[in-house]
Design a protein around this motif. Structure first.
Motif, PDB file in Angstrom:
ATOM      1  N   LEU A  92     -15.354 -18.214 -44.589  1.00 42.24           N
ATOM      2  CA  LEU A  92     -14.816 -17.430 -43.480  1.00 42.24           C
ATOM      3  C   LEU A  92     -15.911 -16.558 -42.909  1.00 42.24           C
ATOM      4  CD1 LEU A  92     -12.248 -16.558 -41.918  1.00 42.24           C
ATOM      5  CD2 LEU A  92     -11.803 -14.942 -43.785  1.00 42.24           C
ATOM      6  N   THR A  93     -16.318 -16.851 -41.673  1.00 45.08           N
ATOM      7  CA  THR A  93     -17.381 -16.066 -41.058  1.00 45.08           C
ATOM      8  C   THR A  93     -16.921 -15.463 -39.745  1.00 45.08           C
ATOM      9  OG1 THR A  93     -18.387 -17.903 -39.814  1.00 45.08           O
ATOM     10  CG2 THR A  93     -19.163 -17.554 -42.080  1.00 45.08           C
ATOM     11  N   VAL A  94     -17.536 -14.349 -39.408  1.00 46.42           N
ATOM     12  CA  VAL A  94     -17.322 -13.694 -38.117  1.00 46.42           C
ATOM     13  C   VAL A  94     -18.689 -13.483 -37.474  1.00 46.42           C
ATOM     14  CG1 VAL A  94     -15.156 -12.573 -38.796  1.00 46.42           C
ATOM     15  CG2 VAL A  94     -17.327 -11.353 -39.139  1.00 46.42           C
ATOM     16  N   ALA A  95     -18.645 -13.256 -36.166  1.00 50.46           N
ATOM     17  CA  ALA A  95     -19.877 -12.996 -35.417  1.00 50.46           C
ATOM     18  C   ALA A  95     -19.577 -11.939 -34.369  1.00 50.46           C
ATOM     19  CB  ALA A  95     -20.385 -14.275 -34.760  1.00 50.46           C
ATOM     20  N   SER A  96     -20.613 -11.393 -33.803  1.00 49.74           N
ATOM     21  CA  SER A  96     -20.454 -10.401 -32.746  1.00 49.74           C
ATOM     22  C   SER A  96     -19.806 -11.035 -31.524  1.00 49.74           C
ATOM     23  CB  SER A  96     -21.834  -9.852 -32.356  1.00 49.74           C
ATOM     24  OG  SER A  96     -21.742  -9.073 -31.180  1.00 49.74           O
ATOM     25  N   SER A  97     -18.861 -10.325 -30.921  1.00 49.42           N
ATOM     26  CA  SER A  97     -18.257 -10.840 -29.690  1.00 49.42           C
ATOM     27  C   SER A  97     -19.286 -10.883 -28.563  1.00 49.42           C
ATOM     28  CB  SER A  97     -17.051  -9.984 -29.281  1.00 49.42           C
ATOM     29  OG  SER A  97     -17.441  -8.640 -29.076  1.00 49.42           O
ATOM     30  N   ASP A  98     -20.351 -10.086 -28.666  1.00 47.39           N
ATOM     31  CA  ASP A  98     -21.426 -10.097 -27.671  1.00 47.39           C
ATOM     32  C   ASP A  98     -22.382 -11.269 -27.860  1.00 47.39           C
ATOM     33  OD1 ASP A  98     -20.464  -7.729 -26.566  1.00 47.39           O
ATOM     34  OD2 ASP A  98     -21.799  -6.474 -27.780  1.00 47.39           O
ATOM     35  N   ASP A  99     -22.384 -11.852 -29.063  1.00 38.93           N
ATOM     36  CA  ASP A  99     -23.291 -12.953 -29.376  1.00 38.93           C
ATOM     37  C   ASP A  99     -22.613 -13.897 -30.377  1.00 38.93           C
ATOM     38  OD1 ASP A  99     -25.496 -14.595 -29.614  1.00 38.93           O
ATOM     39  OD2 ASP A  99     -26.659 -13.178 -30.826  1.00 38.93           O
ATOM     40  N   PRO A 100     -21.556 -14.595 -29.941  1.00 41.66           N
ATOM     41  CA  PRO A 100     -20.776 -15.420 -30.877  1.00 41.66           C
ATOM     42  C   PRO A 100     -21.561 -16.551 -31.524  1.00 41.66           C
ATOM     43  CG  PRO A 100     -20.046 -15.774 -28.614  1.00 41.66           C
ATOM     44  CD  PRO A 100     -21.031 -14.643 -28.588  1.00 41.66           C
ATOM     45  N   ASP A 101     -22.688 -16.937 -30.962  1.00 40.95           N
ATOM     46  CA  ASP A 101     -23.519 -17.971 -31.581  1.00 40.95           C
ATOM     47  C   ASP A 101     -24.680 -17.380 -32.372  1.00 40.95           C
ATOM     48  OD1 ASP A 101     -21.979 -20.118 -30.629  1.00 40.95           O
ATOM     49  OD2 ASP A 101     -22.948 -19.963 -28.672  1.00 40.95           O
ATOM     50  N   GLY A 102     -24.661 -16.064 -32.538  1.00 41.24           N
ATOM     51  CA  GLY A 102     -25.732 -15.386 -33.264  1.00 41.24           C
ATOM     52  C   GLY A 102     -25.464 -15.317 -34.758  1.00 41.24           C
ATOM     53  N   THR A 103     -26.032 -14.328 -35.397  1.00 39.58           N
ATOM     54  CA  THR A 103     -25.915 -14.136 -36.839  1.00 39.58           C
ATOM     55  C   THR A 103     -24.447 -14.046 -37.246  1.00 39.58           C
ATOM     56  OG1 THR A 103     -28.008 -12.939 -36.832  1.00 39.58           O
ATOM     57  CG2 THR A 103     -26.612 -12.668 -38.765  1.00 39.58           C
ATOM     58  N   GLU A 104     -24.126 -14.741 -38.327  1.00 41.54           N
ATOM     59  CA  GLU A 104     -22.758 -14.728 -38.838  1.00 41.54           C
ATOM     60  C   GLU A 104     -22.671 -13.851 -40.081  1.00 41.54           C
ATOM     61  OE1 GLU A 104     -21.010 -18.696 -39.267  1.00 41.54           O
ATOM     62  OE2 GLU A 104     -22.540 -19.419 -37.858  1.00 41.54           O
ATOM     63  N   LEU A 105     -21.512 -13.245 -40.263  1.00 42.45           N
ATOM     64  CA  LEU A 105     -21.218 -12.455 -41.449  1.00 42.45           C
ATOM     65  C   LEU A 105     -20.157 -13.203 -42.247  1.00 42.45           C
ATOM     66  CD1 LEU A 105     -21.646  -9.727 -42.974  1.00 42.45           C
ATOM     67  CD2 LEU A 105     -19.632  -8.907 -41.720  1.00 42.45           C
ATOM     68  N   LEU A 106     -20.509 -13.584 -43.467  1.00 42.61           N
ATOM     69  CA  LEU A 106     -19.584 -14.273 -44.355  1.00 42.61           C
ATOM     70  C   LEU A 106     -18.715 -13.237 -45.064  1.00 42.61           C
ATOM     71  CD1 LEU A 106     -18.592 -16.816 -45.908  1.00 42.61           C
ATOM     72  CD2 LEU A 106     -20.509 -16.428 -47.497  1.00 42.61           C
ATOM     73  N   LEU A 107     -17.400 -13.373 -44.910  1.00 42.36           N
ATOM     74  CA  LEU A 107     -16.452 -12.520 -45.626  1.00 42.36           C
ATOM     75  C   LEU A 107     -16.187 -13.213 -46.958  1.00 42.36           C
ATOM     76  CD1 LEU A 107     -14.090 -11.683 -42.629  1.00 42.36           C
ATOM     77  CD2 LEU A 107     -16.096 -10.407 -43.455  1.00 42.36           C
ATOM     78  N   GLU A 108     -17.056 -12.926 -47.904  1.00 45.62           N
ATOM     79  CA  GLU A 108     -17.129 -13.677 -49.154  1.00 45.62           C
ATOM     80  C   GLU A 108     -16.182 -13.109 -50.208  1.00 45.62           C
ATOM     81  OE1 GLU A 108     -20.552 -15.493 -52.073  1.00 45.62           O
ATOM     82  OE2 GLU A 108     -21.127 -14.411 -50.280  1.00 45.62           O
ATOM     83  N   PRO A 109     -15.398 -13.970 -50.852  1.00 50.82           N
ATOM     84  CA  PRO A 109     -14.491 -13.496 -51.897  1.00 50.82           C
ATOM     85  C   PRO A 109     -15.256 -12.816 -53.029  1.00 50.82           C
ATOM     86  CG  PRO A 109     -14.086 -15.822 -51.393  1.00 50.82           C
ATOM     87  CD  PRO A 109     -15.337 -15.421 -50.676  1.00 50.82           C
ATOM     88  N   SER A 110     -14.660 -11.762 -53.584  1.00 53.48           N
ATOM     89  CA  SER A 110     -15.363 -11.028 -54.643  1.00 53.48           C
ATOM     90  C   SER A 110     -14.879 -11.411 -56.032  1.00 53.48           C
ATOM     91  CB  SER A 110     -15.264  -9.523 -54.427  1.00 53.48           C
ATOM     92  OG  SER A 110     -14.102  -9.102 -53.833  1.00 53.48           O
ATOM     93  N   GLY A 111     -14.652 -12.698 -56.257  1.00 55.03           N
ATOM     94  CA  GLY A 111     -14.136 -13.169 -57.530  1.00 55.03           C
ATOM     95  C   GLY A 111     -15.133 -13.230 -58.672  1.00 55.03           C
TER      96      GLY A 111
END
Length: 128
Positions: free
Chosen positions: A40-59
């Motif tokens: 599951l990744t998100v990106a900046s709405s200003d640069d949706p094809d830019g750097t992604e942030l992975l919302l990584e499970p903390s298991g």
């Protein structure tokens, strides 16, 4: 070489997705089921094809003690650049976001630190 992906460990991916998109304003980039968890990744709405942030499970067993130590010491897991920290602070506080550090000038930057509701402190920063 450039940064393509970074991650934050989150306690609940669905809750994190809601916070990072509905509150912080990122856009969902990837949502791929992987058993009980998701890529599951998100990106900046200003640069949706830019750097992604992975919302990584903390298991993983090492994650919770690491996150707890960072939070106890007031250390942000990551930082996001904004145009105006004070305006973003006011906007987010109006949405009910809890801050552990109000806007603070530190030399050439202004920073504030918020709780992402998923076990992390996140810094927002602005270059003056």
């Amino acid at each position: 070489m450039r940064i393509h992906l970074s991650s934050v460990f989150v306690d609940d991916q669905a809750k994190a997705l809601s916070f990072y998109t509905d509150v912080l304003g990122f856009v969902k980039k990837n949502d791929v089921p992987l058993g009980e968890d998701r890529w599951l990744t998100v990106a900046s709405s200003d640069d949706p094809d830019g750097t992604e942030l992975l919302l990584e499970p903390s298991g993983h067993p090492a994650v919770q003690p690491f996150k707890d130590a960072l939070v106890a010491d007031g250390i942000p897991a990551t930082a996001f650049l904004v145009d105006d920290v004070r305006a973003e602070f006011d906007r987010l506080r109006g949405l009910g976001v809890r801050f552990t550090q109000e806007p603070l000038e530190m030399g050439p930057v202004v920073t504030a630190v918020l709780d992402d509701t998923c076990g992390n402190l996140i810094q927002i920063a602005q270059y003056k």
